[in-house]
Every structure is written in C-alpha cells, then in structure tokens.
Design a protein around this motif. Structure first.
Motif, PDB file in Angstrom:
ATOM      1  N   TYR A 106     -42.656  61.276 -23.117  1.00 31.32           N
ATOM      2  CA  TYR A 106     -42.343  60.589 -24.365  1.00 31.32           C
ATOM      3  C   TYR A 106     -43.593  60.223 -25.162  1.00 31.32           C
ATOM      4  O   TYR A 106     -43.508  59.922 -26.345  1.00 31.32           O
ATOM      5  CB  TYR A 106     -41.483  59.350 -24.088  1.00 31.32           C
ATOM      6  N   GLU A 132     -32.985  58.373 -18.759  1.00 36.61           N
ATOM      7  CA  GLU A 132     -31.684  59.009 -18.955  1.00 36.61           C
ATOM      8  C   GLU A 132     -31.857  60.515 -19.013  1.00 36.61           C
ATOM      9  O   GLU A 132     -32.687  61.016 -19.769  1.00 36.61           O
ATOM     10  CB  GLU A 132     -31.043  58.526 -20.256  1.00 36.61           C
ATOM     11  N   GLU A 134     -29.935  62.931 -20.279  1.00 35.49           N
ATOM     12  CA  GLU A 134     -29.667  63.564 -21.579  1.00 35.49           C
ATOM     13  C   GLU A 134     -30.841  63.369 -22.539  1.00 35.49           C
ATOM     14  O   GLU A 134     -31.225  64.291 -23.253  1.00 35.49           O
ATOM     15  CB  GLU A 134     -28.382  63.004 -22.201  1.00 35.49           C
ATOM     16  N   SER A 135     -31.379  62.179 -22.555  1.00 33.63           N
ATOM     17  CA  SER A 135     -32.524  61.890 -23.417  1.00 33.63           C
ATOM     18  C   SER A 135     -33.727  62.731 -23.008  1.00 33.63           C
ATOM     19  O   SER A 135     -34.429  63.293 -23.857  1.00 33.63           O
ATOM     20  CB  SER A 135     -32.862  60.401 -23.328  1.00 33.63           C
ATOM     21  N   ARG A 138     -33.179  66.374 -24.059  1.00 30.32           N
ATOM     22  CA  ARG A 138     -33.371  66.524 -25.508  1.00 30.32           C
ATOM     23  C   ARG A 138     -34.843  66.548 -25.877  1.00 30.32           C
ATOM     24  O   ARG A 138     -35.285  67.368 -26.680  1.00 30.32           O
ATOM     25  CB  ARG A 138     -32.664  65.383 -26.270  1.00 30.32           C
ATOM     26  N   GLU A 139     -35.602  65.631 -25.282  1.00 33.89           N
ATOM     27  CA  GLU A 139     -37.034  65.556 -25.605  1.00 33.89           C
ATOM     28  C   GLU A 139     -37.778  66.786 -25.102  1.00 33.89           C
ATOM     29  O   GLU A 139     -38.651  67.318 -25.796  1.00 33.89           O
ATOM     30  CB  GLU A 139     -37.641  64.271 -25.021  1.00 33.89           C
TER      31      GLU A 139
END
Length: 195
Positions: A106, A132, A134-135, A138-139
């Motif tokens: 991130y 998470e 899903e997060s 996505r990233e």
C-alpha cells in the motif's frame, strides 16, 4: 527479502520458506537494509553489525537461505530499485522475486522508482491478518497495470508478529522465546540489545 530485521523473527523466516516452496526458488536472499530512507530515526535499535549477526544466526542451518550484504555497505540511503538493478547486472540469467509485506504494497507508490522495481523483479506480497483479501487483490492488480509489473500473492500463514512488538517486549523484560530463533534470542540477551 529486504528489511531492517530489527530483530529478525519467525514470521520473516516462514515467509522466506513459503516463498521458496511456492515459487520454486533456488534460494532466498535475506538483505538487511543499511540505511532505509523510510526508517531514519534508528535510536535505541540494533547496530548494523548486530542486525547482520542476528540474520546470520537465524538462517544458519537452512541451505537455501543466504545472507546478502548488498544493501549494507552503500553510501547514503539504500533504494530497492538500485539494489535489484545491480543484482540483475551481476546475474543476467537470474529471475528475481522481491518479497514484501502487504503494508509495503500500500506504500509501494511512495518508493523511489516503482516502475524500475517492477522491471527488475516480480513482487511477492505476503499478507497479514488485518489485510482484506479483496482490497489486496485490487491493489495488486492496479499496481501491476500502472507499472507493467507482476504482483504475486504469497500463500502463507498469517503470523502477525512485528519487530516493533518484539523490541517493546524485550524492553519490558517479557520473553520472546519461540518468536525468534534461540540463537537470536541468546544473542539479544547476551548483548543487551533493545534494553
């Protein structure tokens, strides 16, 4: 796998072993960072020599783990893109995988030259309990498109240990047994590191 390893702990070792198995690596290099730009205030921490010795003790006995001092002797700050490009120059036939934690994913865009990092290595992302899925997916996808890179998820146990937590425990005279290899715990105790 780069890091300050201040101190190295079983979470680092498990990630290295899991990456070795999952991606069929020849070996895993543990690269203590000499002067990471994102960790400038190192007062009350282990010296470079102590961190290197802790890594050496932690990985001894594992034939596919190796200590690399490539980031320990640089002048100025160490940057991942420089390290990886230098390694590529030295071994043009090698494919490199760079292991990072989800927290670093991130922050990846704040690193110096993220596109060059992506060109020099596949990025292996280790998850933690508070991340998470899903997060994270996505990233990883967003960064792979933006930087034309390959981001791979490491299927590892989520052992949520941090070096910061261990330093605090040592300072409070709490045990770190089983969180770091015995040789590392003995070295920390003998040399009064973090106290």
């Amino acid at each position: 796998m780069g890091g300050t390893f201040d101190p190295i702990h079983i979470g680092h070792l498990i990630l290295g072993e899991t990456a070795y198995e999952q991606f069929h690596l020849d070996k895993v290099l543990f690269m203590p960072a000499g002067n990471p730009p994102h960790k400038k205030n190192r007062r009350g921490r282990a010296t470079d020599e102590e961190r290197v010795e802790m890594v050496r003790r932690a990985i001894s006995g594992n034939e596919h783990f190796e200590l690399s001092l490539i980031e320990m002797n640089e002048d100025g700050y160490t940057y991942t893109y420089r390290t990886l490009e230098r390694m590529q120059q030295e071994r043009k036939d090698a494919d490199y995988y760079f292991i990072i934690g989800a927290d670093s994913l991130y922050n990846f865009e704040t690193w110096m030259e993220p596109a060059r990092i992506c060109q020099a290595a596949r990025i292996v992302v280790a998850t933690r309990d508070h991340t998470e899925e899903e997060s994270l997916d996505r990233e990883m996808h967003r960064l792979s498109v933006k930087y034309n890179g390959t981001f791979l998820k490491l299927d590892s146990l989520n052992i949520d240990i941090s070096s910061q937590m261990l330093r605090a425990w040592i300072n409070e005279n709490r045990t770190i047994r089983y969180y770091v290899p015995d040789g590392v715990a003995n070295y920390i105790r003998k040399n009064h590191i973090y106290q």
